[in-house]
Design an enzyme around this catalytic site. Sequence first.
Site, PDB file in Angstrom:
ATOM      1  N   ARG A 173     -19.103  -0.748   0.771  1.00  0.00           N
ATOM      2  CA  ARG A 173     -19.719  -1.948   0.206  1.00  0.00           C
ATOM      3  C   ARG A 173     -21.010  -2.285   0.950  1.00  0.00           C
ATOM      4  NH1 ARG A 173     -15.341  -6.210   0.686  1.00  0.00           N
ATOM      5  NH2 ARG A 173     -16.802  -7.768   0.000  1.00  0.00           N
ATOM      6  N   GLU A 194       0.814  -1.219   0.000  1.00  0.00           N
ATOM      7  CA  GLU A 194       0.000   0.000   0.000  1.00  0.00           C
ATOM      8  C   GLU A 194       0.846   1.267   0.000  1.00  0.00           C
ATOM      9  OE1 GLU A 194      -0.431  -2.608   1.986  1.00  0.00           O
ATOM     10  OE2 GLU A 194      -2.301  -3.435   1.186  1.00  0.00           O
TER      11      GLU A 194
HETATM   12  C1  LIG Z   1      -1.624  -4.773   4.468  1.00  0.00           C
HETATM   13  C2  LIG Z   1      -2.659  -5.666   3.876  1.00  0.00           C
HETATM   14  N1  LIG Z   1      -3.058  -5.470   2.611  1.00  0.00           N
HETATM   15  C3  LIG Z   1      -4.013  -6.254   2.061  1.00  0.00           C
HETATM   16  C4  LIG Z   1      -4.589  -7.248   2.795  1.00  0.00           C
HETATM   17  C5  LIG Z   1      -5.724  -8.069   2.195  1.00  0.00           C
HETATM   18  N2  LIG Z   1      -5.301  -9.457   1.985  1.00  0.00           N
HETATM   19  C6  LIG Z   1      -5.593 -10.434   2.881  1.00  0.00           C
HETATM   20  S1  LIG Z   1      -4.933 -11.902   2.461  1.00  0.00           S
HETATM   21  C7  LIG Z   1      -4.259 -11.263   1.037  1.00  0.00           C
HETATM   22  C8  LIG Z   1      -3.454 -12.124   0.122  1.00  0.00           C
HETATM   23  C9  LIG Z   1      -2.319 -12.763   0.850  1.00  0.00           C
HETATM   24  O1  LIG Z   1      -1.608 -13.600   0.016  1.00  0.00           O
HETATM   25  P1  LIG Z   1      -0.475 -14.521   0.620  1.00  0.00           P
HETATM   26  O2  LIG Z   1       0.431 -13.724   1.472  1.00  0.00           O
HETATM   27  O3  LIG Z   1       0.159 -15.253  -0.499  1.00  0.00           O
HETATM   28  O4  LIG Z   1      -1.282 -15.472   1.600  1.00  0.00           O
HETATM   29  P2  LIG Z   1      -1.938 -16.910   1.339  1.00  0.00           P
HETATM   30  O5  LIG Z   1      -1.936 -17.165  -0.137  1.00  0.00           O
HETATM   31  O6  LIG Z   1      -1.054 -17.864   2.039  1.00  0.00           O
HETATM   32  O7  LIG Z   1      -3.308 -16.855   1.928  1.00  0.00           O
HETATM   33  C10 LIG Z   1      -4.566  -9.905   0.917  1.00  0.00           C
HETATM   34  C11 LIG Z   1      -4.145  -9.034  -0.201  1.00  0.00           C
HETATM   35  C12 LIG Z   1      -4.161  -7.413   4.132  1.00  0.00           C
HETATM   36  N3  LIG Z   1      -4.693  -8.345   4.943  1.00  0.00           N
HETATM   37  N4  LIG Z   1      -3.178  -6.626   4.638  1.00  0.00           N
END
Ligand SMILES: Cc1ncc(C[n+]2csc(CCOP(=O)(O)OP(=O)(O)O)c2C)c(N)n1
Lengths: 310, 317
Positions: free
Chosen positions: B172, B63
């Site tokens: 939303r 971000e």
């Molecule tokens: C700072 C932040 N940005 C966005 C999110 C929203 N978000 C939750 S899980 C995720 C994807 C995570 O992917 P990854 O780290 O590969 O985890 P996994 O595939 O193991 O669930 C996102 C973008 C968040 N939780 N925190």
Amino acid sequence: MMRYLSRQGGREEGAAQAARTAPPTVEETNVTSAASAGLANDPVALIADKALWIRRRSFQMVYEAQLGHPGGDFSAADILATLYFGVLRHDPSNPRDPGRDRFVMSKGHCTGAFYAVLAAAGFFPEAQLTTYMQPLSKLNGHPNRNYLPGVETNTGPLGHGLPVATGIAIAGQIDNAEFRTFVLTGDGELQEGSNWEAALTAGHRKLENLTLIIDRNRLQQGARTEETASLDPLDDKWRAFGWHVEVLDGHDHRALYEALSKSPKGRGKPLCIIANTFKGKGVSFMHDNVAWHHGVPNKDQYEQAMRELA
Amino acid sequence: MSAAAPQPAGWHDCRDTFSKTVEALAEADPRIVTVVSDSVGSSKLVNFRKRWPERMVNVGIAEQTVVAVGAGLANGGKIPFVSAAACFLTARAMEQIKADIAYTNVNVKLIGQSSGIAYGELGPTHHSIEDMAWLRLLNNLTLIVPSDPWETEQAIRAAAALDGPVFIRVSRMPVPDLPRSNARFEIGKAETLREGDDLAIIANGVMVHRALAAAEALAAEGIAARVINMSTVNPLDEATILDAAKTGAVVTVEEHSVRGGLGGAVAEVLATHDPVPMRILGFPGFLPTGSADWLLEHFNLNAAGIADAARQLLARK
Ligand SMILES: Cc1ncc(C[n+]2csc(CCOP(=O)(O)OP(=O)(O)O)c2C)c(N)n1
């Protein structure tokens, strides 16, 4: 009662620590599984049994709440089972024991698997899992240290676990303490710059008491990591930051157990384990499928998954 | 990750309005680009990506970088719409918003998606109920909290037309179309949706339709409540607030912490110029586990709760 686990080839054990070395028997955990009987003396078999239980129980939680992140629960299930049933030295009856090994769940969205393993390890009653995400529940969608024993730090925003774990490890380094600090991140999560700032600090300070496990399922929220902001060659990146890197199959319990339980003493570097995994591992229609990042099952999907997770 | 209850018929998810409007703008103006942080689906920008893959920049889950890259794109002549979950876009990237966007004063449109408590059960890390407080005190940054699809579209169009930084909260949580006799949107101008001289209720975002319902209930008791939609929080429409003070009592309602947001902004104006009895309705801070709908009910952020606060306040007039 102390229920610290022994660690294969671990540090020398002083008199005070000798009492901590009895491995938990299945009866000691509050999970009753017929298949668990007789597995207590074979850590890898116990881990396999617990991993299956975590998948089933977490999926039930997600199904009942109609909320959650089951794909990432399943990619991490084997890692969590290995940590809690083969590696971590912790005492659920004394969860803030200063000498405990620390585990930081940086991919805090995967509370299905995390809460299930904490319950299985005895940090709170399994019955509490039915409150997952219900009003006023201590089992929030993301873990809260002030609600639940066994949670070291509140996570949810990605990219916080490694920096906090680095701080914990530095405290251990200053005190010359015996405990180890483990942190589990996603791979998409590594796109957050905060991880790389902590990687510099941990490498610089040669934090051999710190172990990072990367759940390398190659999927993030909306797509593959390599189609979004590519991470490869990931091992070289960590090596360049001064870390010791091991790459393994994150669903191979023996490989996980051996890599995580080996003593880090004398290495002079933090350890990064890149665990190659699959999102949704264990259920055919969820396998490597990004739709299950936060997809939730309907009744038919739930029943099919439970048949496959047997 | 849907946290809100199923949408009642005829109610809307304003993210759909956002994506429809930004696509319409992009058709007309090639400078418009979208900038996301693994937030394509949650921003409802899948169709935008299909239509203009080269005009979408996805920086991954980062971000701070998504905001700073937006600043750079503006420098390069683009009109970037930076879109991510409001909670991370603000909390994670506040310094980028302060230094790269507001202080540098660049032409970037920040879209805080699923603002407020829409993520319900996912907890305080995923709630964005501090953002109005953090953002409203940044000079140059226009801050808009639209109440329904019509206003969301107006706000996005006005933001695109304005040469300067704008932050828009996009909810939303399902909202109905608000009744408007002479609809006209202008940045920095509050909208009086219902006349009344016994007290004034000042609300924005998803709380506006609840404020109108409260006014309806009060009218049945002979209490005439004015309802003001204060969708622009910065710059603040002080004249409309001071006019509201003439009723002798002001209630503010926001999907935000009671500290430092819309209520705080209104209180600063009243305390400085014309102190009248006031109630600030919102959330107390870090919230317990619960769905968005459950949290709104639990903290009395509904028509009945607003009407109660109004009655109590009238007793102090
Ligand atoms: C700072 C932040 N940005 C966005 C999110 C929203 N978000 C939750 S899980 C995720 C994807 C995570 O992917 P990854 O780290 O590969 O985890 P996994 O595939 O193991 O669930 C996102 C973008 C968040 N939780 N925190």
